[in-house]
Design a protein around this motif. Structure first.
Motif, short mmCIF file in Angstrom:
data_model
loop_
_atom_site.label_atom_id
_atom_site.label_comp_id
_atom_site.label_asym_id
_atom_site.label_seq_id
_atom_site.Cartn_x
_atom_site.Cartn_y
_atom_site.Cartn_z
N ASN A 83 0.57 -0.79 0.00
CA ASN A 83 0.23 0.25 -0.25
C ASN A 83 0.69 1.14 0.26
OD1 ASN A 83 0.95 0.79 3.03
ND2 ASN A 83 0.03 -1.06 3.19
N PHE A 84 0.36 2.18 -0.30
CA PHE A 84 0.68 3.43 -0.36
C PHE A 84 2.07 4.23 1.25
CE2 PHE A 84 0.65 8.93 0.23
CZ PHE A 84 1.22 8.57 -0.80
N TYR A 85 1.29 4.07 2.22
CA TYR A 85 2.40 4.23 3.50
C TYR A 85 2.88 3.98 3.38
CZ TYR A 85 -1.83 6.20 4.34
OH TYR A 85 -3.73 6.86 3.88
N VAL A 86 3.07 1.92 3.09
CA VAL A 86 3.98 1.16 3.32
C VAL A 86 5.18 1.65 2.34
CG1 VAL A 86 5.24 -1.23 3.05
CG2 VAL A 86 3.31 -0.55 4.13
N TYR A 87 5.09 2.31 1.31
CA TYR A 87 5.47 2.30 0.19
C TYR A 87 6.43 3.78 0.41
CZ TYR A 87 6.69 5.01 -4.26
OH TYR A 87 7.47 5.37 -5.11
N ILE A 88 5.70 4.39 1.12
CA ILE A 88 6.15 5.73 0.63
C ILE A 88 7.49 6.10 2.71
CG2 ILE A 88 4.95 7.53 0.24
CD1 ILE A 88 4.00 8.22 3.15
N ALA A 89 7.20 5.01 3.32
CA ALA A 89 8.24 4.71 4.02
C ALA A 89 9.34 3.57 3.95
CB ALA A 89 7.72 3.75 5.40
N LEU A 90 9.33 2.53 3.17
CA LEU A 90 10.16 2.47 2.34
C LEU A 90 11.62 3.31 2.05
CD1 LEU A 90 8.30 -0.98 1.02
CD2 LEU A 90 10.22 -0.42 2.95
N ARG A 91 10.45 4.00 0.64
CA ARG A 91 11.55 5.60 0.47
C ARG A 91 11.58 6.13 0.98
NH1 ARG A 91 12.83 6.50 -5.15
NH2 ARG A 91 11.81 8.43 -4.75
N PHE A 92 11.49 6.28 2.26
CA PHE A 92 12.19 7.62 3.27
C PHE A 92 13.46 6.84 3.57
CE2 PHE A 92 13.28 7.36 7.77
CZ PHE A 92 13.49 9.20 8.14
N VAL A 93 13.66 5.89 3.56
CA VAL A 93 15.00 4.81 4.62
C VAL A 93 15.52 4.85 2.88
CG1 VAL A 93 15.95 2.24 4.83
CG2 VAL A 93 13.75 3.10 5.79
N VAL A 94 15.63 4.78 1.28
CA VAL A 94 16.43 4.12 0.33
C VAL A 94 16.95 6.09 0.32
CG1 VAL A 94 16.17 4.77 -2.10
CG2 VAL A 94 15.00 3.18 -0.69
N GLY A 95 16.02 6.91 0.85
CA GLY A 95 16.35 8.32 0.52
C GLY A 95 17.75 8.52 1.72
N THR A 96 17.47 7.88 2.71
CA THR A 96 18.04 8.18 4.12
C THR A 96 19.95 7.49 3.60
OG1 THR A 96 17.97 5.98 5.34
CG2 THR A 96 17.19 8.21 6.36
N SER A 97 19.63 6.22 2.90
CA SER A 97 20.87 5.35 2.54
C SER A 97 21.32 6.61 1.25
CB SER A 97 20.48 3.97 1.84
OG SER A 97 19.48 4.34 0.20
N ILE A 98 20.89 7.04 0.20
CA ILE A 98 21.79 8.09 -0.51
C ILE A 98 22.13 8.91 -0.03
CG2 ILE A 98 20.89 9.63 -2.55
CD1 ILE A 98 19.16 7.82 -3.40
N SER A 99 22.09 9.56 0.63
CA SER A 99 22.73 10.51 1.37
C SER A 99 23.78 9.97 2.16
CB SER A 99 21.81 11.13 3.01
OG SER A 99 21.30 12.34 2.27
N GLY A 100 23.93 9.21 2.12
CA GLY A 100 24.99 7.71 3.46
C GLY A 100 26.35 7.69 2.56
N VAL A 101 26.28 7.27 1.22
CA VAL A 101 26.80 6.91 0.03
C VAL A 101 27.30 8.23 -0.59
CG1 VAL A 101 26.52 5.86 -2.49
CG2 VAL A 101 25.81 4.73 -1.02
N ILE A 102 26.74 8.64 -0.87
CA ILE A 102 26.65 10.54 -1.80
C ILE A 102 27.99 11.04 -1.41
CG2 ILE A 102 26.28 12.68 -2.76
CD1 ILE A 102 23.59 11.54 -3.49
N MET A 103 27.72 11.48 0.19
CA MET A 103 28.67 12.06 1.20
C MET A 103 29.80 11.39 1.13
SD MET A 103 26.68 13.98 4.36
CE MET A 103 25.76 12.64 5.10
#
Length: 527
Positions: free
Chosen positions: A186-206
């Motif tokens: 569902n949509f709410y699980v989707y945005i929660a998973l995307r939130f974690v993806v966002g945190t990981s992207i910052s960790g890799v880029i920096m």
């Protein structure tokens, strides 16, 4: 370099001069650093396609139950003059809810969506239109908030546990949660998973950027930022082709995420930062890596030289935190200016991207063109950075800000002129954004560099979150967004005058190096 000089003075830039500042070891490292950037660009920009809003119509507004299917229905009349499907929300609707935990529109018989461009998106699957359209915007905001959280958390953790460890953790997290979001129930699980993806992207880029910077000699250091930017831009362009071939959002999300599992090999391939190990008094580990790098570069160090340098006196190890960024006068001034530059660059970058992307052109072609436009902006910095970091930053901010301000004086009928000026503004800001990566890594000393980059990235993500909201100010005046896009870079250009010049200078290792002006008084570290 004489042994007397080596005994009198030791820093990591001296070591890089001996083993090679950009030899085979560094070039191999940059291959490993750059490859994930392509997939990072995919994750950063994929919502343009997965969250797209196709033309739509409530079935209850059709005259009869036997109305034609969407494949035969002409959706073109639903679009307003700007191409947005707003008229679909003005039809009389019946109210109901699905009751399955997924957001639905207020349409009893369901929505019908055009499949001309997309087979499915998160919007068509969970009916994120009309009264529920704000949920689609919320998904983007939560993802951006994930980037902000990742910048704060992983900036601090990398200074404590090392750049390599945090990169590996976040590459794994990105793959697992990226694939997971493709199967979100569902949509709410989707945005929660995307939130974690966002945190990981910052960790890799920096951390990938900092790892490359800390292994690179002062004369070639700018490559740590510019080369990775090129690969991010390549991912920007490539996404247009991948999304064009895969029109279903779940399959597209899976296609950009599953290859991330291949990065498990980085456990054996990615080196630690010897500079970080030195700064944290782990000299034996550092010298093991230095010997390996020297061997790969064809410039092995003698045993005698290694022993002399290992026996150099060391400073008492101190624990550093984010507070050290603003604890001392010069460090505080430089940190606050760098934080603002990151905010202004990202705020205007996304602000302009949201504004000039409304060309009414094919979405895939538009994506590719915007990726191509950024390439010359990054290329030109290669010819300016080695001359002066400060002047390059100042000049491109001034160009971007001035071009944006000029648009407010152009009559609306001269839309081509306004668009060209906006593109010049985006050109300047893109170049400035490439420079600030390099510049900020050289302003912050090694002991708090990752904290500094983390706080800078947090400020940048704040700008990214606020950029879409800027266009709500059009209700006050249509010119307000472009005024902000002009004034923010111009203020940053003026503040850049207060920063030190770091071109061809050794990286500062301690806060005392900054406070003592060593960064501007030393040579390039190679005698």
């Amino acid at each position: 370099m004489s042994s007397v000089y080596l005994q009198e003075r030791m820093n990591f830039d001296d070591i890089l001069c001996l083993i090679g500042g950009f030899g085979k070891f560094q070039k191999t490292l940059f291959v490993w650093i750059c490859l994930p950037q392509i997939f990072l660009a995919f994750h950063m920009l994929v919502s343009v396609f997965t969250g797209a809003v196709p033309p739509h119509l409530c079935r209850s507004s059709w005259p009869s139950a036997g109305a034609p299917a969407s494949s035969n229905f002409n959706f073109s009349h639903l679009a307003d003059p700007d191409g947005r499907p707003e008229l679909s929300c003005t039809a009389p609707l019946n109210h109901s809810s699905a009751g399955d935990g997924s957001p639905t529109g207020n349409c009893q018989r369901g929505w019908e969506y055009s499949t001309e461009t997309f087979q499915s998106t998160t919007v068509t699957e969970w009916n994120l239109v009309c009264d529920s359209a704000s949920l689609n915007n919320m998904a983007s905001s939560i993802y951006m908030f994930g980037l902000l959280v990742g910048a704060v958390v992983f900036g601090s953790l990398a200074d404590k546990y090392g750049r390599r460890n945090i990169i590996l953790v976040n590459l794994a997290s990105q793959a697992v949660f990226g694939v997971g979001s493709a199967f979100a129930p569902n949509f709410y699980v989707y945005i929660a998973l995307r939130f974690v993806v966002g945190t990981s992207i910052s960790g890799v880029i920096m951390n990938a950027f900092v790892l490359g910077t800390e292994w690179t000699g002062s004369k070639e250091r700018m490559l740590a930022g510019i080369i990775t930017d090129y690969f991010f831009g390549f991912g920007y362009i490539l996404l247009a082709g991948v999304a064009y071939l895969i029109r279903d959002w779940r399959k597209l999300q899976l296609a950009i995420s599953a290859p991330g599992f291949l990065f498990v090999f980085y456990i054996w391939l990615l080196p630690k930062s010897a500079r970080w190990l030195m700064a944290n008094d782990r000299k034996e580990e550092a010298w093991e890596l230095i010997r390996k790098a020297a061997q790969m570069n064809g410039r092995p160090l003698s045993k005698d030289l290694q022993m002399r340098k290992v026996e150099e006196k060391t400073e008492v190890k101190k624990k550093h935190s984010v507070i050290d960024l603003v604890r001392t006068p010069k460090m505080r001034k430089q940190s606050l200016i760098v934080f603002y530059l990151w905010f202004a660059n990202v705020f205007v970058y996304y602000g302009l991207s949201l504004n000039i992307s409304d060309f009414g052109m094919n979405i895939y072609l538009t994506q590719m063109i915007f990726g191509l436009v950024e390439m010359p902006a990054r290329t030109i910095t290669l010819f300016t950075l080695n001359r002066s970091r400060k002047f390059s930053q100042l000049a491109f901010l001034a160009v971007g800000g001035t071009a944006c301000l000029l648009t407010i004086f152009i009559p609306s009928e001269l839309s081509v002129v306004k668009t060209v000026l906006a593109m010049i503004g985006k050109f300047g800001i893109t170049a400035s954004l490439s420079i600030i990566y390099v510049y900020s890594a050289e302003v912050f000393p090694t002991v708090i560099r990752q904290n500094g980059i983390g706080m800078s990235s947090m400020c940048a993500r704040t700008g990214g979150v606020l950029a879409p909201m800027m266009y709500l100010l059009k209700g006050i005046s249509p010119q307000v967004p472009m005024v902000l896009c002009g004034l923010c870079p111009l203020l940053g250009s003026a503040l850049t005058l207060l920063l030190p010049e770091t071109a061809n200078k050794p990286l500062p290792d301690t806060i005392e190096d900054v406070e003592g002006s060593n960064i501007s008084e030393e040579g390039d570290g190679c005698l």
